[in-house]
Scaffold this active site. Structure first.
Site, PDB file in Angstrom:
ATOM      1  N   LEU A 128       0.878  -1.209  -0.047  1.00  0.00           N
ATOM      2  CA  LEU A 128      -0.075   0.041   0.144  1.00  0.00           C
ATOM      3  C   LEU A 128       0.915   1.299   0.106  1.00  0.00           C
ATOM      4  O   LEU A 128       1.076   1.874   1.134  1.00  0.00           O
ATOM      5  CB  LEU A 128      -0.966   0.048   1.278  1.00  0.00           C
ATOM      6  N   HIS A 129       1.609   1.602  -1.094  1.00  0.00           N
ATOM      7  CA  HIS A 129       2.500   2.857  -1.256  1.00  0.00           C
ATOM      8  C   HIS A 129       1.486   3.915  -1.686  1.00  0.00           C
ATOM      9  O   HIS A 129       0.173   3.781  -1.831  1.00  0.00           O
ATOM     10  CB  HIS A 129       3.503   2.443  -1.985  1.00  0.00           C
ATOM     11  N   ALA A 130       2.333   5.135  -2.085  1.00  0.00           N
ATOM     12  CA  ALA A 130       1.257   6.138  -2.317  1.00  0.00           C
ATOM     13  C   ALA A 130       0.338   6.143  -3.509  1.00  0.00           C
ATOM     14  O   ALA A 130      -0.948   6.662  -3.259  1.00  0.00           O
ATOM     15  CB  ALA A 130       2.387   7.264  -2.785  1.00  0.00           C
TER      16      ALA A 130
END
Lengths: 161, 121
Positions: B46-48
């Protein structure tokens, strides 16, 4: 661990009053400041700008609360480079909440792990940036900074957040 | 005077309980609380950008949204809040929506997460 992250931000390359008023121009100005401040080699200028523009085409890096976090991988870097820049009036960034962006955290990172770049530590830095950006005080103080040194001092002061 | 909620239904990922949600949908004023656990499948977690995709979708709904990961619960409509979670591939997210369109919101977000936010690397 988080206490050292502020050191990735070179005072000379930060900016308290960006002059540009479009995505492409703002990113160009930030990359130019990184080069002028000695944080990014001149030969990576074009590639850095292209990577940042490409990332914006994928989805806006405007994360809401007047903050954007342009963040890309860049071949040729050996360690992460970070920059904090402020736009006093705010720029339209197609941010998720529709508000303009005043605070820019730009981060360029190497495309592979090295002695100077640990991807796990890097992720921790990105989380630190997100925690900082959520703080109303941080946003208020950074947008009112009178010198670049004040900006970096603020990062240092809030380094354990 | 605040109208009391007529029903407060908990719906899990368990298909045998989906009917409750369907019954509830026929009464638009009813606030529903829907919770569902999903697993992060895209390799980078769950990155940017996935946070952006999740929030953009969630903002189209009026229900409140919380996201819980490893015991930490944050506002699911804030990219910055979601970014403070550490959710690598394989981790479990609990989506908690509350409001009249909670069920639809959960369906939409589950779809996004299960599709790995369209990311393959």
């Amino acid at each position: 661990l988080t206490s050292q992250f502020w050191k990735h931000f070179k005072t000379k390359s930060c900016c308290i009053a960006l002059k540009s008023n479009s995505k492409a121009d703002v990113l160009g100005e930030i990359v130019g400041n990184l080069v002028a401040g000695g944080a990014l080699p001149e030969e990576l200028r074009a590639a850095a700008l292209e990577a940042l523009l490409e990332r914006e085409r994928l989805a806006s890096t405007g994360v809401g609360m007047n903050v954007a976090i342009p963040h890309v991988k860049l071949a040729g870097l050996t360690r992460a480079v970070a920059n904090l820049s402020v736009h006093r009036e705010g720029v339209d960034w197609a941010a998720v909440d529709g508000d303009s962006v005043k605070v820019f955290f730009t981060v360029l990172r190497p495309d592979q792990a090295s002695d100077e770049h640990d991807p796990e530590t890097h992720l921790e830095m990105m989380r630190w940036i997100a925690r900082l950006a959520r703080k109303r005080d941080f946003r208020r103080f950074s947008t009112q900074a009178k010198t670049k040194k004040e900006l970096v001092d603020l990062l240092k002061e809030m380094s354990s957040i | 005077v605040r109208t009391p909620r007529r029903a407060r239904i908990w719906v899990t990922g368990d298909p045998s309980r989906q009917r409750e949600a369907e019954i509830d949908r026929s009464e638009p004023e009813t606030a529903v609380l829907v919770r569902r656990s999903v697993r992060i499948v895209n390799p980078r977690g769950l990155h940017a950008r996935p946070c952006h995709a999740l929030v953009s979708a969630a903002l189209e709904f009026e229900s409140r949204l919380s996201v819980n990961c490893a015991g930490r619960e944050v506002d699911g409509k804030s990219i910055l809040s979601l970014m403070t979670l550490s959710c690598p591939v394989g981790s479990e997210l609990e989506l908690i929506a509350e409001g009249s369109d909670a069920q639809a919101l959960i369906e939409r977000l589950s779809g996004l997460v299960n599709a790995g936010f369209g990311e393959s690397d």
